[in-house]
Scaffold this motif. Structure first.
Motif, PDB file in Angstrom:
ATOM      1  N   GLU A 139      34.561  16.529 -15.436  1.00 61.38           N
ATOM      2  CA  GLU A 139      33.970  15.257 -16.113  1.00 61.38           C
ATOM      3  C   GLU A 139      32.825  14.802 -15.271  1.00 61.38           C
ATOM      4  OE1 GLU A 139      37.630  13.151 -14.386  1.00 61.38           O
ATOM      5  OE2 GLU A 139      36.930  15.184 -15.109  1.00 61.38           O
ATOM      6  N   LEU A 140      32.717  15.157 -13.834  1.00 60.87           N
ATOM      7  CA  LEU A 140      31.597  14.768 -12.838  1.00 60.87           C
ATOM      8  C   LEU A 140      30.316  15.013 -13.614  1.00 60.87           C
ATOM      9  CD1 LEU A 140      33.349  14.577  -9.384  1.00 60.87           C
ATOM     10  CD2 LEU A 140      33.067  12.861 -11.099  1.00 60.87           C
ATOM     11  N   PRO A 141      29.310  14.189 -13.267  1.00 62.33           N
ATOM     12  CA  PRO A 141      28.102  14.945 -13.842  1.00 62.33           C
ATOM     13  C   PRO A 141      27.429  16.038 -13.056  1.00 62.33           C
ATOM     14  CG  PRO A 141      28.005  12.399 -13.838  1.00 62.33           C
ATOM     15  CD  PRO A 141      29.223  13.000 -13.069  1.00 62.33           C
ATOM     16  N   VAL A 142      27.893  16.123 -11.560  1.00 60.10           N
ATOM     17  CA  VAL A 142      27.455  17.399 -10.975  1.00 60.10           C
ATOM     18  C   VAL A 142      28.097  18.755 -11.070  1.00 60.10           C
ATOM     19  CG1 VAL A 142      26.718  15.849  -8.816  1.00 60.10           C
ATOM     20  CG2 VAL A 142      29.238  16.680  -8.813  1.00 60.10           C
ATOM     21  N   ALA A 143      29.139  18.490 -12.072  1.00 54.72           N
ATOM     22  CA  ALA A 143      29.970  19.859 -12.493  1.00 54.72           C
ATOM     23  C   ALA A 143      29.208  20.667 -13.280  1.00 54.72           C
ATOM     24  CB  ALA A 143      31.314  19.544 -12.806  1.00 54.72           C
ATOM     25  N   PRO A 144      29.421  21.780 -13.108  1.00 52.54           N
ATOM     26  CA  PRO A 144      30.349  22.802 -12.376  1.00 52.54           C
ATOM     27  C   PRO A 144      29.294  22.847 -11.146  1.00 52.54           C
ATOM     28  CG  PRO A 144      29.208  24.231 -14.243  1.00 52.54           C
ATOM     29  CD  PRO A 144      29.032  22.768 -14.319  1.00 52.54           C
ATOM     30  N   CYS A 145      30.202  22.984 -10.210  1.00 54.27           N
ATOM     31  CA  CYS A 145      29.676  23.347  -8.407  1.00 54.27           C
ATOM     32  C   CYS A 145      30.831  23.492  -7.933  1.00 54.27           C
ATOM     33  CB  CYS A 145      28.842  22.153  -8.396  1.00 54.27           C
ATOM     34  SG  CYS A 145      29.800  20.330  -8.290  1.00 54.27           S
ATOM     35  N   VAL A 146      30.178  23.760  -6.427  1.00 52.56           N
ATOM     36  CA  VAL A 146      31.132  23.662  -5.392  1.00 52.56           C
ATOM     37  C   VAL A 146      30.767  22.930  -4.316  1.00 52.56           C
ATOM     38  CG1 VAL A 146      32.272  25.270  -3.381  1.00 52.56           C
ATOM     39  CG2 VAL A 146      31.913  26.029  -5.752  1.00 52.56           C
ATOM     40  N   GLU A 147      31.686  21.960  -3.709  1.00 47.32           N
ATOM     41  CA  GLU A 147      31.489  20.817  -2.819  1.00 47.32           C
ATOM     42  C   GLU A 147      32.066  21.127  -1.631  1.00 47.32           C
ATOM     43  OE1 GLU A 147      33.336  16.841  -2.927  1.00 47.32           O
ATOM     44  OE2 GLU A 147      34.743  17.784  -4.260  1.00 47.32           O
ATOM     45  N   VAL A 148      31.418  20.602  -0.607  1.00 41.64           N
ATOM     46  CA  VAL A 148      32.062  20.669   0.685  1.00 41.64           C
ATOM     47  C   VAL A 148      32.508  19.465   0.983  1.00 41.64           C
ATOM     48  CG1 VAL A 148      30.032  20.306   2.177  1.00 41.64           C
ATOM     49  CG2 VAL A 148      31.979  21.405   3.162  1.00 41.64           C
ATOM     50  N   GLY A 149      33.838  19.172   1.506  1.00 40.57           N
ATOM     51  CA  GLY A 149      34.410  17.803   1.616  1.00 40.57           C
ATOM     52  C   GLY A 149      35.248  17.724   2.776  1.00 40.57           C
ATOM     53  N   TRP A 150      35.640  16.534   3.199  1.00 41.55           N
ATOM     54  CA  TRP A 150      36.209  16.514   4.739  1.00 41.55           C
ATOM     55  C   TRP A 150      37.124  14.914   4.305  1.00 41.55           C
ATOM     56  CZ3 TRP A 150      31.283  17.360   4.429  1.00 41.55           C
ATOM     57  CH2 TRP A 150      30.494  16.058   4.527  1.00 41.55           C
ATOM     58  N   ARG A 151      38.359  14.821   5.017  1.00 39.39           N
ATOM     59  CA  ARG A 151      39.005  13.562   5.239  1.00 39.39           C
ATOM     60  C   ARG A 151      39.956  13.972   6.468  1.00 39.39           C
ATOM     61  NH1 ARG A 151      42.625  11.570   0.210  1.00 39.39           N
ATOM     62  NH2 ARG A 151      40.438  11.919  -0.667  1.00 39.39           N
ATOM     63  N   LEU A 152      39.496  13.151   7.565  1.00 37.11           N
ATOM     64  CA  LEU A 152      40.224  13.265   8.640  1.00 37.11           C
ATOM     65  C   LEU A 152      40.875  11.971   9.106  1.00 37.11           C
ATOM     66  CD1 LEU A 152      37.193  15.127  10.671  1.00 37.11           C
ATOM     67  CD2 LEU A 152      39.366  16.235   9.531  1.00 37.11           C
ATOM     68  N   ALA A 153      41.797  11.875   9.880  1.00 33.87           N
ATOM     69  CA  ALA A 153      42.641  10.837  10.478  1.00 33.87           C
ATOM     70  C   ALA A 153      41.694  10.089  11.278  1.00 33.87           C
ATOM     71  CB  ALA A 153      43.793  11.290  11.116  1.00 33.87           C
ATOM     72  N   PHE A 154      41.662   8.750  11.316  1.00 36.14           N
ATOM     73  CA  PHE A 154      40.861   7.805  11.905  1.00 36.14           C
ATOM     74  C   PHE A 154      40.862   8.059  13.553  1.00 36.14           C
ATOM     75  CE2 PHE A 154      40.043   3.928  14.182  1.00 36.14           C
ATOM     76  CZ  PHE A 154      38.711   3.587  13.426  1.00 36.14           C
ATOM     77  N   ALA A 155      41.785   8.472  13.979  1.00 30.22           N
ATOM     78  CA  ALA A 155      41.963   8.567  15.773  1.00 30.22           C
ATOM     79  C   ALA A 155      40.953   9.893  15.927  1.00 30.22           C
ATOM     80  CB  ALA A 155      43.292   9.035  16.008  1.00 30.22           C
ATOM     81  N   HIS A 156      40.480  10.630  15.025  1.00 25.32           N
ATOM     82  CA  HIS A 156      39.863  11.647  15.336  1.00 25.32           C
ATOM     83  C   HIS A 156      38.459  11.728  14.815  1.00 25.32           C
ATOM     84  CE1 HIS A 156      43.430  13.825  16.867  1.00 25.32           C
ATOM     85  NE2 HIS A 156      43.844  13.550  15.811  1.00 25.32           N
TER      86      HIS A 156
END
Length: 193
Positions: A88-105
């Motif tokens: 349902e996102l307007p950018v789809a279909p696509c492949v994204e690069v994403g990240w989520r890292l712990a704050f300490a890093h």
């Protein structure tokens, strides 16, 4: 089923998820600093469900949002990788690069280093023509990572359909990188070493 792809960068190991990743992943998803540009922090059940989805997708197709560990210590620090956003996102279909890292890093270049490796997999191993990334407009830290990766911002972004009209997170920006740009860049070489 394809063999799950795993790879190393200079300081990091991007791999399939393990059961012992779930607890530190829940801790980072409960941290308001990490989740500042998401609608809410995640409770343990929602965090475990997300980790389970990441693991299943990697098992199914060989790639996805990989668990990231420090090569020096084996410590789990978050995820980085490739993902197909909700249709349902307007950018789809696509492949994204994403990240989520712990704050300490944060602030050590890990997101950029791991994302460069994920881009290499996307362009060189999967043969993708383009990889995008997107975030809330106010998320300057993630936008800086996108720019360091050589991604270019679209003139227009999109309003996230799952967020209310008055949400400060609704306005999203989109960054793009084409395989031709990647191949012409010295950054692609760095990801191998």
């Amino acid at each position: 089923m394809p063999q799950p792809m795993e790879f190393r960068t200079e300081r990091l190991y991007l791999r399939q998820w393990r059961e012992d990743d779930f607890e530190p992943f829940a801790a980072l998803n409960a941290d308001p600093r990490v989740m500042e540009y998401f609608p809410a922090v995640l409770d343990r059940a929602d965090s475990d469900a997300m980790a389970g989805r990441c693991r299943s997708l990697i098992a199914e197709r060989g790639w996805g949002l990989w668990a990231v560990e420090l090569r020096a210590t084996g410590e789990f620090i978050g995820f980085v990788g490739l993902n197909e956003p909700e249709p349902e996102l307007p950018v789809a279909p696509c492949v994204e690069v994403g990240w989520r890292l712990a704050f300490a890093h944060w602030g050590r270049g890990y997101a950029s280093e791991a994302a460069r490796g994920a881009l290499r997999v996307g362009f060189e191993d999967l043969g993708l023509a383009e990889i995008i990334s997107f975030t809330a407009v106010g998320n300057r830290r993630s936008r800086a990572v996108m720019e360091r990766l050589g991604m270019v911002a679209d003139a227009e972004g999109f309003a996230h359909p799952r967020l209310p009209a008055d949400s400060p997170l609704r306005a999203h920006c989109v960054y793009r990188l084409a395989r031709e740009q990647w191949c012409a860049s010295p950054r692609s070489w760095e990801a191998h070493h």
